[in-house]
Scaffold this motif. Structure first.
Motif, mmCIF file in Angstrom:
data_model
loop_
_atom_site.group_PDB
_atom_site.id
_atom_site.type_symbol
_atom_site.label_atom_id
_atom_site.label_comp_id
_atom_site.label_asym_id
_atom_site.label_seq_id
_atom_site.Cartn_x
_atom_site.Cartn_y
_atom_site.Cartn_z
ATOM 1 N N GLU A 42 17.541 -18.604 10.565
ATOM 2 C CA GLU A 42 17.203 -18.235 12.060
ATOM 3 C C GLU A 42 16.773 -19.698 12.750
ATOM 4 O O GLU A 42 15.829 -20.360 12.323
ATOM 5 C CB GLU A 42 16.273 -17.257 12.355
ATOM 6 C CG GLU A 42 16.795 -15.803 11.697
ATOM 7 C CD GLU A 42 17.701 -15.363 12.315
ATOM 8 O OE1 GLU A 42 17.726 -15.594 13.688
ATOM 9 O OE2 GLU A 42 18.791 -14.587 11.919
ATOM 10 N N PHE A 43 17.270 -19.923 14.057
ATOM 11 C CA PHE A 43 16.757 -20.996 14.756
ATOM 12 C C PHE A 43 16.166 -20.585 16.061
ATOM 13 O O PHE A 43 16.267 -19.444 16.632
ATOM 14 C CB PHE A 43 17.738 -22.057 15.063
ATOM 15 C CG PHE A 43 18.354 -22.756 13.774
ATOM 16 C CD1 PHE A 43 17.703 -23.924 13.510
ATOM 17 C CD2 PHE A 43 19.163 -21.972 13.096
ATOM 18 C CE1 PHE A 43 18.038 -24.687 12.327
ATOM 19 C CE2 PHE A 43 19.810 -22.509 11.899
ATOM 20 C CZ PHE A 43 19.021 -23.816 11.504
ATOM 21 N N ASP A 44 15.412 -21.529 16.785
ATOM 22 C CA ASP A 44 14.735 -20.971 18.134
ATOM 23 C C ASP A 44 15.947 -21.089 19.327
ATOM 24 O O ASP A 44 15.707 -20.522 20.221
ATOM 25 C CB ASP A 44 13.901 -22.091 18.684
ATOM 26 C CG ASP A 44 12.348 -21.820 17.611
ATOM 27 O OD1 ASP A 44 12.302 -20.775 17.116
ATOM 28 O OD2 ASP A 44 11.678 -22.823 17.356
ATOM 29 N N SER A 45 16.783 -21.625 19.004
ATOM 30 C CA SER A 45 18.167 -21.874 20.153
ATOM 31 C C SER A 45 19.320 -22.046 19.467
ATOM 32 O O SER A 45 19.547 -22.621 18.257
ATOM 33 C CB SER A 45 18.025 -22.972 20.994
ATOM 34 O OG SER A 45 18.080 -24.319 20.380
ATOM 35 N N GLU A 46 20.399 -21.638 20.099
ATOM 36 C CA GLU A 46 21.709 -21.878 19.626
ATOM 37 C C GLU A 46 22.069 -23.604 19.688
ATOM 38 O O GLU A 46 22.882 -23.653 18.511
ATOM 39 C CB GLU A 46 22.994 -21.274 20.493
ATOM 40 C CG GLU A 46 22.867 -19.865 20.607
ATOM 41 C CD GLU A 46 23.986 -19.338 21.660
ATOM 42 O OE1 GLU A 46 24.865 -19.733 21.801
ATOM 43 O OE2 GLU A 46 23.604 -18.007 22.208
ATOM 44 N N GLU A 47 21.666 -24.126 20.340
ATOM 45 C CA GLU A 47 21.819 -25.461 20.154
ATOM 46 C C GLU A 47 21.102 -26.198 18.832
ATOM 47 O O GLU A 47 21.784 -27.074 18.303
ATOM 48 C CB GLU A 47 21.255 -26.428 21.430
ATOM 49 C CG GLU A 47 21.770 -26.230 22.823
ATOM 50 C CD GLU A 47 21.357 -24.775 23.338
ATOM 51 O OE1 GLU A 47 20.452 -24.437 23.115
ATOM 52 O OE2 GLU A 47 22.073 -24.433 24.378
ATOM 53 N N GLU A 48 19.902 -25.669 18.473
ATOM 54 C CA GLU A 48 19.342 -26.242 17.138
ATOM 55 C C GLU A 48 20.368 -25.710 16.226
ATOM 56 O O GLU A 48 20.562 -26.664 15.119
ATOM 57 C CB GLU A 48 18.147 -25.551 17.138
ATOM 58 C CG GLU A 48 17.031 -26.150 17.882
ATOM 59 C CD GLU A 48 15.755 -25.646 17.735
ATOM 60 O OE1 GLU A 48 15.251 -25.609 16.372
ATOM 61 O OE2 GLU A 48 14.832 -25.411 18.565
ATOM 62 N N CYS A 49 20.772 -24.593 16.221
ATOM 63 C CA CYS A 49 21.514 -23.996 15.352
ATOM 64 C C CYS A 49 22.914 -24.843 14.879
ATOM 65 O O CYS A 49 23.223 -24.946 13.804
ATOM 66 C CB CYS A 49 22.098 -22.350 15.400
ATOM 67 S SG CYS A 49 23.045 -21.626 14.274
ATOM 68 N N GLU A 50 23.508 -25.183 16.137
ATOM 69 C CA GLU A 50 24.683 -25.855 16.013
ATOM 70 C C GLU A 50 24.590 -27.255 15.440
ATOM 71 O O GLU A 50 25.333 -27.753 14.554
ATOM 72 C CB GLU A 50 25.453 -25.962 17.356
ATOM 73 C CG GLU A 50 25.924 -24.550 17.997
ATOM 74 C CD GLU A 50 27.370 -24.360 17.208
ATOM 75 O OE1 GLU A 50 28.018 -25.189 17.100
ATOM 76 O OE2 GLU A 50 27.508 -23.105 17.229
ATOM 77 N N LYS A 51 23.606 -27.862 15.971
ATOM 78 C CA LYS A 51 23.258 -29.122 15.410
ATOM 79 C C LYS A 51 22.989 -29.183 14.030
ATOM 80 O O LYS A 51 23.437 -30.153 13.197
ATOM 81 C CB LYS A 51 22.157 -29.591 16.307
ATOM 82 C CG LYS A 51 21.551 -31.166 15.981
ATOM 83 C CD LYS A 51 20.348 -31.503 16.737
ATOM 84 C CE LYS A 51 19.930 -32.734 15.944
ATOM 85 N NZ LYS A 51 18.633 -33.334 16.759
ATOM 86 N N ASP A 52 22.141 -28.285 13.313
ATOM 87 C CA ASP A 52 21.931 -28.057 11.743
ATOM 88 C C ASP A 52 23.027 -27.785 11.234
ATOM 89 O O ASP A 52 23.360 -28.414 9.949
ATOM 90 C CB ASP A 52 20.975 -27.004 11.621
ATOM 91 C CG ASP A 52 20.341 -27.302 10.269
ATOM 92 O OD1 ASP A 52 19.934 -28.207 9.953
ATOM 93 O OD2 ASP A 52 20.591 -26.170 9.696
ATOM 94 N N ALA A 53 24.180 -26.930 11.695
ATOM 95 C CA ALA A 53 25.123 -26.580 10.889
ATOM 96 C C ALA A 53 26.114 -27.876 10.877
ATOM 97 O O ALA A 53 26.697 -28.212 9.789
ATOM 98 C CB ALA A 53 26.157 -25.837 11.740
ATOM 99 N N LYS A 54 26.216 -28.797 11.902
ATOM 100 C CA LYS A 54 27.074 -29.779 12.022
ATOM 101 C C LYS A 54 26.615 -31.010 10.818
ATOM 102 O O LYS A 54 27.375 -31.704 10.357
ATOM 103 C CB LYS A 54 27.205 -30.492 13.406
ATOM 104 C CG LYS A 54 28.045 -29.675 14.149
ATOM 105 C CD LYS A 54 28.245 -30.412 15.600
ATOM 106 C CE LYS A 54 29.072 -29.329 16.450
ATOM 107 N NZ LYS A 54 29.123 -29.942 18.070
#
Length: 76
Positions: A42-54
């Motif tokens: 889980e992340f604090d924001s969708e942007e953080e999630c996408e960045k980590d996934a990439k």
């Protein structure tokens, strides 16, 4: 986002995949032909999630994973 990568080399025949859903992503990995293991983060924001996934996708590609199991240099 959903990405499925494979690594096939010698005795290795494995997969790694990631799917994002809002502020979380799930990574699944294991030997091809099995359901493997999964971990969700889980992340604090969708942007953080996408960045980590990439970032994780690029790390796997550097290790030799590709969409068809052969070495490639595709980057996201």
């Amino acid at each position: 986002m959903f990405t499925h990568l494979e690594y096939i080399d010698g005795s290795s025949d494995k997969f790694w995949e990631i799917s994002t859903n809002g502020k979380s992503h799930t990574v699944s990995y294991g030997k091809n032909g099995t359901s493997g293991q999964s971990k969700t983060k889980e992340f604090d924001s969708e942007e953080e999630c996408e960045k980590d996934a990439k970032k994780l996708i690029n790390e796997k590609i550097k290790k030799g994973y590709s969409e068809d199991g052969t070495s490639g240099s595709k980057r996201i």
